[in-house]
Design an enzyme around this catalytic site. Structure first.
Site, PDB file in Angstrom:
ATOM      1  N   ASP A  69      29.458  36.956  37.582  1.00 40.52           N
ATOM      2  CA  ASP A  69      29.454  37.801  38.784  1.00 40.52           C
ATOM      3  C   ASP A  69      28.141  37.602  39.535  1.00 40.52           C
ATOM      4  O   ASP A  69      27.104  38.091  39.110  1.00 40.52           O
ATOM      5  CB  ASP A  69      29.614  39.254  38.323  1.00 40.52           C
ATOM      6  CG  ASP A  69      29.575  40.247  39.469  1.00 40.52           C
ATOM      7  OD1 ASP A  69      29.697  39.813  40.634  1.00 40.52           O
ATOM      8  OD2 ASP A  69      29.443  41.452  39.186  1.00 40.52           O
ATOM      9  N   ASN A  86      27.457  38.581  42.767  1.00 42.76           N
ATOM     10  CA  ASN A  86      27.042  39.634  43.707  1.00 42.76           C
ATOM     11  C   ASN A  86      26.953  41.021  43.079  1.00 42.76           C
ATOM     12  O   ASN A  86      26.754  42.014  43.777  1.00 42.76           O
ATOM     13  CB  ASN A  86      27.939  39.651  44.956  1.00 42.76           C
ATOM     14  CG  ASN A  86      29.381  40.045  44.621  1.00 42.76           C
ATOM     15  OD1 ASN A  86      29.691  40.321  43.463  1.00 42.76           O
ATOM     16  ND2 ASN A  86      30.241  40.068  45.624  1.00 42.76           N
ATOM     17  N   ASP A 110      29.105  43.114  41.768  1.00 45.26           N
ATOM     18  CA  ASP A 110      30.076  44.194  42.015  1.00 45.26           C
ATOM     19  C   ASP A 110      30.974  44.447  40.807  1.00 45.26           C
ATOM     20  O   ASP A 110      31.947  45.198  40.898  1.00 45.26           O
ATOM     21  CB  ASP A 110      30.925  43.891  43.268  1.00 45.26           C
ATOM     22  CG  ASP A 110      31.795  42.637  43.096  1.00 45.26           C
ATOM     23  OD1 ASP A 110      31.709  41.971  42.040  1.00 45.26           O
ATOM     24  OD2 ASP A 110      32.571  42.328  44.023  1.00 45.26           O
ATOM     25  N   ASP A 147      33.072  35.970  40.465  1.00 42.67           N
ATOM     26  CA  ASP A 147      33.339  35.353  41.769  1.00 42.67           C
ATOM     27  C   ASP A 147      33.027  33.853  41.738  1.00 42.67           C
ATOM     28  O   ASP A 147      32.528  33.327  40.731  1.00 42.67           O
ATOM     29  CB  ASP A 147      32.536  36.070  42.875  1.00 42.67           C
ATOM     30  CG  ASP A 147      31.105  36.343  42.442  1.00 42.67           C
ATOM     31  OD1 ASP A 147      30.499  35.433  41.849  1.00 42.67           O
ATOM     32  OD2 ASP A 147      30.604  37.470  42.662  1.00 42.67           O
ATOM     33  N   ASP A 183      45.195  27.269  40.347  1.00 42.27           N
ATOM     34  CA  ASP A 183      46.429  27.828  39.779  1.00 42.27           C
ATOM     35  C   ASP A 183      47.392  28.063  40.934  1.00 42.27           C
ATOM     36  O   ASP A 183      47.144  28.880  41.817  1.00 42.27           O
ATOM     37  CB  ASP A 183      46.085  29.161  39.083  1.00 42.27           C
ATOM     38  CG  ASP A 183      47.002  29.476  37.925  1.00 42.27           C
ATOM     39  OD1 ASP A 183      48.202  29.213  38.043  1.00 42.27           O
ATOM     40  OD2 ASP A 183      46.493  29.997  36.911  1.00 42.27           O
ATOM     41  N   ASP A 213      52.147  27.821  37.742  1.00 38.73           N
ATOM     42  CA  ASP A 213      52.549  29.042  37.047  1.00 38.73           C
ATOM     43  C   ASP A 213      54.078  29.105  36.857  1.00 38.73           C
ATOM     44  O   ASP A 213      54.826  28.851  37.819  1.00 38.73           O
ATOM     45  CB  ASP A 213      52.088  30.224  37.917  1.00 38.73           C
ATOM     46  CG  ASP A 213      52.253  31.561  37.250  1.00 38.73           C
ATOM     47  OD1 ASP A 213      51.580  31.789  36.235  1.00 38.73           O
ATOM     48  OD2 ASP A 213      53.047  32.381  37.754  1.00 38.73           O
ATOM     49  N   GLU A 216      53.031  25.489  33.439  1.00 46.24           N
ATOM     50  CA  GLU A 216      53.324  26.523  32.453  1.00 46.24           C
ATOM     51  C   GLU A 216      54.843  26.593  32.343  1.00 46.24           C
ATOM     52  O   GLU A 216      55.515  27.200  33.170  1.00 46.24           O
ATOM     53  CB  GLU A 216      52.770  27.881  32.875  1.00 46.24           C
ATOM     54  CG  GLU A 216      52.981  28.917  31.783  1.00 46.24           C
ATOM     55  CD  GLU A 216      52.916  30.359  32.267  1.00 46.24           C
ATOM     56  OE1 GLU A 216      52.620  31.229  31.455  1.00 46.24           O
ATOM     57  OE2 GLU A 216      53.174  30.617  33.454  1.00 46.24           O
ATOM     58  N   HIS A 233      44.763  33.583  29.161  1.00 43.63           N
ATOM     59  CA  HIS A 233      44.602  34.940  29.706  1.00 43.63           C
ATOM     60  C   HIS A 233      45.824  35.823  29.468  1.00 43.63           C
ATOM     61  O   HIS A 233      45.884  36.928  29.994  1.00 43.63           O
ATOM     62  CB  HIS A 233      44.337  34.820  31.214  1.00 43.63           C
ATOM     63  CG  HIS A 233      45.519  34.239  31.931  1.00 43.63           C
ATOM     64  ND1 HIS A 233      45.945  32.928  31.725  1.00 43.63           N
ATOM     65  CD2 HIS A 233      46.408  34.776  32.791  1.00 43.63           C
ATOM     66  CE1 HIS A 233      47.027  32.704  32.432  1.00 43.63           C
ATOM     67  NE2 HIS A 233      47.325  33.805  33.092  1.00 43.63           N
ATOM     68  N   ASP A 234      46.803  35.321  28.726  1.00 43.71           N
ATOM     69  CA  ASP A 234      48.040  36.079  28.511  1.00 43.71           C
ATOM     70  C   ASP A 234      48.236  36.543  27.066  1.00 43.71           C
ATOM     71  O   ASP A 234      49.185  37.273  26.784  1.00 43.71           O
ATOM     72  CB  ASP A 234      49.265  35.213  28.884  1.00 43.71           C
ATOM     73  CG  ASP A 234      49.419  35.039  30.381  1.00 43.71           C
ATOM     74  OD1 ASP A 234      49.005  35.937  31.133  1.00 43.71           O
ATOM     75  OD2 ASP A 234      49.966  33.996  30.793  1.00 43.71           O
TER      76      ASP A 234
HETATM   77  C1  GLC Z   1      52.304  33.433  34.067  1.00 42.91           C
HETATM   78  C2  GLC Z   1      50.841  33.798  34.066  1.00 42.91           C
HETATM   79  C3  GLC Z   1      50.744  35.291  33.895  1.00 42.91           C
HETATM   80  C4  GLC Z   1      51.431  35.945  35.066  1.00 42.91           C
HETATM   81  C5  GLC Z   1      52.875  35.477  35.185  1.00 42.91           C
HETATM   82  C6  GLC Z   1      53.467  35.844  36.510  1.00 42.91           C
HETATM   83  O1  GLC Z   1      52.904  33.679  32.840  1.00 42.91           O
HETATM   84  O2  GLC Z   1      50.152  33.094  33.077  1.00 42.91           O
HETATM   85  O3  GLC Z   1      49.411  35.709  33.818  1.00 42.91           O
HETATM   86  O4  GLC Z   1      51.409  37.342  34.910  1.00 42.91           O
HETATM   87  O5  GLC Z   1      52.978  34.078  35.093  1.00 42.91           O
HETATM   88  O6  GLC Z   1      52.875  35.112  37.544  1.00 42.91           O
END
Ligand code: GLC
Length: 525
Positions: free
Chosen positions: A39, A41, A43, A47, A116, A219, A273, A336-337
């Site tokens: 980060d 800035n 907040d 970023d 992404d 995605d 993905e 991140h999932d």
């Molecule tokens: C993919 C992403 C996930 C998102 C979902 C809907 O699975 O990795 O984070 O919530 O798609 O876009």
């Protein structure tokens, strides 16, 4: 509806399909969740300038490319996976000038940038959807998937949305029609069967490729093919979110995307993905050498496999089989999932052995920012939960210092549970740290072509051990992991020379493999 070729695509004879020397086969890709990385800035939300400030850290670590989770303007119902404008930057993250600066900083260091791209759905605040929602006669109505109610007035079919345990359809009370959203109601699905949608989405790719980005993570890209009918799911599948659509139309769209990508000089790569877990399904999205689709696709089966040598060996054998030459696999242990693998596996030792595994197999490894520090998930109290999908823990901000909030001011989420010890300040330059192990592994990959390009064979080893050899041009490297809590002798290592061990105390191969230990050894045939 018939399909017309979107405008200004090259024909297949203009592009090359040989990917045997493509940059992304040799690369290690590092996923950044921008809200949580750095980060600049103050907040409390990461970023682009924050990412730019860490490029020397990333260069020193030894990764080759960054993939940024979405950075586009978004109401953040799904933290950026609900895009309101594909060709601009969310003000929280910065501006187009900040992306240009990041790209320049990366390219100057010999690194690449992947964005992404979210092709299955937009935000409900995207101007396309706002226009489509104006009524059945809107010129953009058919850009999304609208259907009349079922005879009983309910949703048109039995599909369920992800995260919310609700139907995948929301009623628009004014027109009396439902629109489809496989995720949140704020994420309406685009109708890729409409050629104008396909052309507009191609334009969004061109926008970033013209600016110099090196590729995309796409995605839930398998979901873009749906066909015209939206039939009920069979009873045994009803009730769960619709993630397994595997419709042939997606392959047509991907072939045309591939032609577009391959016409750019920077050799852009698209990794999809493809959230399909049946054998062979994800690999089919790579197409054929003549008719390429995605360059790479994730295979999530190892990520869903527990710390067990049999189960992991099976998942790896299947992946190596399905992605055999000329296809190429990917390896992902965290993203991140899902809970981080340090949290899933439960100890530093296991996370260290897992690092050896993911960075020494045949394929392109994807690291999730912070795994090089051995981060565990954050513990998020109910009043701080923000993600509708329950994924806040693995999105905890990266601790850069040993201070209580890891150098962040009012971070948007609590830090990882082990941030006090596992932070960059404590680990960088420390010989025995997780960071040092990742750095060594990344250096070894760069030094030894056999680790990047060699073929891979699983070896017959004692129960509880996972081992494989990599071979190339007379070079042979053996990797062995003991996934039990007892020492194990491993004859596959007899006469070999130690190159690297997950246990920093090991000096040679005289002792058996320790509990949850991994070694990399040179063993010329
Ligand atoms: C993919 C992403 C996930 C998102 C979902 C809907 O699975 O990795 O984070 O919530 O798609 O876009």
């Amino acid at each position: 509806m018939t399909f017309s070729q979107p405008r200004s695509n090259p024909s297949s004879s203009e592009v090359t399909s040989d990917t045997s020397t493509a940059w992304w086969r040799d690369a290690v890709i590092y996923q950044i969740y921008p809200r949580s990385f750095a980060d600049a800035n103050g907040d409390g939300v990461g970023d682009l300038a924050g990412i730019s400030s860490k490029l020397d850290y990333l260069l020193d670590l030894g990764v080759d490319a960054l993939w940024l989770s979405p950075i586009f303007p978004s109401p953040m119902a799904d933290f950026g996976y609900d895009v309101a404008d594909y060709c601009d930057i969310e003000p929280l993250f910065g501006s187009l000038a900040d992306v240009d600066a990041l790209l320049e900083g990366l390219h100057r260091r010999g690194m690449r940038l992947l964005l992404d791209w979210v092709p299955n759905h937009t935000s409900n605040e995207h101007p396309w959807f706002v226009e489509a929602a104006q009524g059945p006669t809107s010129p953009k109505r058919d850009w999304y998937v609208w259907r009349d109610p079922a005879p009983d007035g309910g949703p048109p079919n039995n599909w369920r949305a992800a995260f919310s345990d609700t139907p995948a359809w929301t009623l628009d009370p004014v027109s009396g029609q439902y629109y489809l959203h496989l995720f949140l109601a704020e994420q309406p699905d685009l109708n890729w069967a409409n050629p104008d949608v396909e052309a507009a989405m191609h334009d969004t790719l061109r926008f970033w490729l013209d600016r110099g980005v090196d590729g995309f993570r796409a995605d839930v890209v398998h979901l873009i093919g749906k066909g015209q009918d939206v039939p009920d799911l069979p009873d045994q599948m009803a009730g769960a979110p619709v993630r397994w659509i595997d419709h042939p139309d997606a392959h047509d769209y991907l072939r045309r995307i591939r032609l577009l990508l391959d016409s750019y000089p920077q050799e852009p790569m698209m990794v999809g993905e493809v959230y399909l877990l049946e054998p062979g399904q994800a690999a089919s999205y790579l197409g054929t050498p003549e008719d390429g689709e995605l360059h790479l696709t994730f295979d999530f089966r190892p990520l869903h496999t527990k710390w067990d040598s049999d189960a992991l060996t099976k998942a790896i054998a299947r992946a190596q089989g399905e992605f055999s030459d000329p296809l190429w696999p990917t390896w992902v242990l965290s993203n991140h999932d899902r809970p981080r693998h340090r949290t899933r596996y439960g100890s530093d030792q296991r996370a260290r052995a897992a690092a050896v595994l993911s960075l020494t197999m045949r394929g392109t490894p994807f690291l999730y920012a912070g795994e090089e520090l051995g981060l565990s998930d954050g513990v998020v109290p109910p009043e701080r939960v923000v993600d509708p999908g329950g994924r806040d823990g693995c999105r905890a901000p990266i601790p850069w210092t040993s201070e209580p909030d890891g150098g962040w001011t009012n971070p948007w989420l609590p830090l990882p549970e082990n941030a006090e010890t596992n932070n960059a300040q404590q680990q960088v330059g420390e010989d025995d740290s997780m960071h040092a192990l990742y750095k060594r592994l990344l250096r070894l990959r760069k030094e030894l072509p056999v680790l990047r390009q060699g073929s891979m064979n699983l070896l017959d080893v004692p129960p509880g051990v996972l081992a494989y050899e990599r071979t190339l041009d007379g070079q042979r490297v053996v990797v062995a992991l003991n996934l039990t809590d007892k020492p194990v002798d491993c004859t596959a290592l007899a006469g070999a020379e130690l190159l690297l061990a997950s246990d920093p105390a090991r000096l040679d191969l005289a002792q058996p493999l320790g509990p949850d230990e991994a070694v990399v050894a040179r063993s010329n045939p």
